[in-house]
Design an enzyme around this catalytic site. Sequence first.
Site, PDB file in Angstrom:
ATOM      1  N   ASN A  56       0.842  -1.201   0.000  1.00  0.00           N
ATOM      2  CA  ASN A  56       0.000   0.000   0.000  1.00  0.00           C
ATOM      3  C   ASN A  56       0.882   1.258   0.000  1.00  0.00           C
ATOM      4  O   ASN A  56       1.975   1.280   0.582  1.00  0.00           O
ATOM      5  CB  ASN A  56      -1.015   0.002   1.147  1.00  0.00           C
ATOM      6  CG  ASN A  56      -0.444  -0.272   2.520  1.00  0.00           C
ATOM      7  OD1 ASN A  56       0.612  -0.855   2.659  1.00  0.00           O
ATOM      8  ND2 ASN A  56      -1.162   0.149   3.549  1.00  0.00           N
ATOM      9  N   GLU A  61       0.367   5.221   0.699  1.00  0.00           N
ATOM     10  CA  GLU A  61      -0.535   6.274   1.183  1.00  0.00           C
ATOM     11  C   GLU A  61      -0.088   7.649   0.701  1.00  0.00           C
ATOM     12  O   GLU A  61       1.013   7.818   0.152  1.00  0.00           O
ATOM     13  CB  GLU A  61      -0.613   6.203   2.714  1.00  0.00           C
ATOM     14  CG  GLU A  61      -1.227   4.878   3.154  1.00  0.00           C
ATOM     15  CD  GLU A  61      -1.403   4.748   4.657  1.00  0.00           C
ATOM     16  OE1 GLU A  61      -0.864   5.580   5.420  1.00  0.00           O
ATOM     17  OE2 GLU A  61      -2.089   3.797   5.058  1.00  0.00           O
ATOM     18  N   GLU A  91      -3.488  -4.482  -2.889  1.00  0.00           N
ATOM     19  CA  GLU A  91      -4.103  -5.337  -3.919  1.00  0.00           C
ATOM     20  C   GLU A  91      -4.211  -4.583  -5.247  1.00  0.00           C
ATOM     21  O   GLU A  91      -3.946  -5.141  -6.313  1.00  0.00           O
ATOM     22  CB  GLU A  91      -5.502  -5.786  -3.487  1.00  0.00           C
ATOM     23  CG  GLU A  91      -5.533  -6.645  -2.239  1.00  0.00           C
ATOM     24  CD  GLU A  91      -5.721  -5.827  -0.963  1.00  0.00           C
ATOM     25  OE1 GLU A  91      -5.157  -4.728  -0.836  1.00  0.00           O
ATOM     26  OE2 GLU A  91      -6.454  -6.313  -0.082  1.00  0.00           O
ATOM     27  N   CYS A 123     -10.632  -4.436   0.994  1.00  0.00           N
ATOM     28  CA  CYS A 123     -11.725  -3.453   1.074  1.00  0.00           C
ATOM     29  C   CYS A 123     -12.707  -3.676  -0.082  1.00  0.00           C
ATOM     30  O   CYS A 123     -12.415  -4.403  -1.049  1.00  0.00           O
ATOM     31  CB  CYS A 123     -11.164  -2.031   1.058  1.00  0.00           C
ATOM     32  SG  CYS A 123     -10.611  -1.471  -0.564  1.00  0.00           S
TER      33      CYS A 123
HETATM   34  N1  THU Z   1      -5.235  -1.568   2.940  1.00  0.00           N
HETATM   35  C1  THU Z   1      -4.741  -2.327   1.929  1.00  0.00           C
HETATM   36  O1  THU Z   1      -3.767  -1.965   1.269  1.00  0.00           O
HETATM   37  N2  THU Z   1      -5.370  -3.493   1.658  1.00  0.00           N
HETATM   38  C2  THU Z   1      -6.389  -4.020   2.393  1.00  0.00           C
HETATM   39  O2  THU Z   1      -6.842  -5.138   2.102  1.00  0.00           O
HETATM   40  C3  THU Z   1      -6.958  -3.268   3.510  1.00  0.00           C
HETATM   41  C4  THU Z   1      -6.401  -1.916   3.728  1.00  0.00           C
HETATM   42  C5  THU Z   1      -4.518  -0.331   3.290  1.00  0.00           C
HETATM   43  C6  THU Z   1      -5.171   0.957   2.947  1.00  0.00           C
HETATM   44  C7  THU Z   1      -4.475   1.896   3.906  1.00  0.00           C
HETATM   45  O3  THU Z   1      -3.211   2.284   3.353  1.00  0.00           O
HETATM   46  C8  THU Z   1      -4.214   1.060   5.128  1.00  0.00           C
HETATM   47  O4  THU Z   1      -4.299  -0.297   4.682  1.00  0.00           O
HETATM   48  C9  THU Z   1      -5.181   1.285   6.256  1.00  0.00           C
HETATM   49  O5  THU Z   1      -6.494   1.239   5.815  1.00  0.00           O
END
Ligand code: THU
Length: 140
Positions: free
Chosen positions: A48, A50, A61, A92
């Site tokens: 991920n 941000e 994902e 999500c």
């Molecule tokens: N996040 C993901 O990358 N994948 C998931 O399956 C759930 C959440 C990330 C988004 C954000 O950067 C952090 O986790 C907290 O929500």
Amino acid sequence: MTENFTKIDKALFAGAKAVRENAHVPYSNFKVGAAILAEDGNIYTCCNVENAAYPQSVCAEAGAISTMIANGQNKIKRLYVIGTGVEPVMPCGGCRQKIREFADQDVVIISHGIDGEPLALTLEQLLPYSFGPENLQVIK
Ligand code: THU
């Protein structure tokens, strides 16, 4: 780790765990890594990423799907996602739909908290009664 972990699952686990270390998460501190087994037998990963403008953040994902597509592959055969903590990290809603674009209903998605146990579910279990590419075939 569960007994019926395949050799592929071990490779997916290793890929997701390694890429998770590179997560850019200054806001949530919640690191996620995702690894996709594509039709060519290769594994495509991402973490991920941000952003200070929070909605611009990209899930692991979604990044792994982009990596797969950028490498000329468009079929998810299996997906492994590792999050932070004990509970399995559940993709999500937006990511479930993104996975739906490139995966059959019976594709297995393994969710894992780095300090817990993996949970294997099919895409159909994660996103029942879904809308996908074939629903647009009615358009002439
Ligand atoms: N996040 C993901 O990358 N994948 C998931 O399956 C759930 C959440 C990330 C988004 C954000 O950067 C952090 O986790 C907290 O929500």
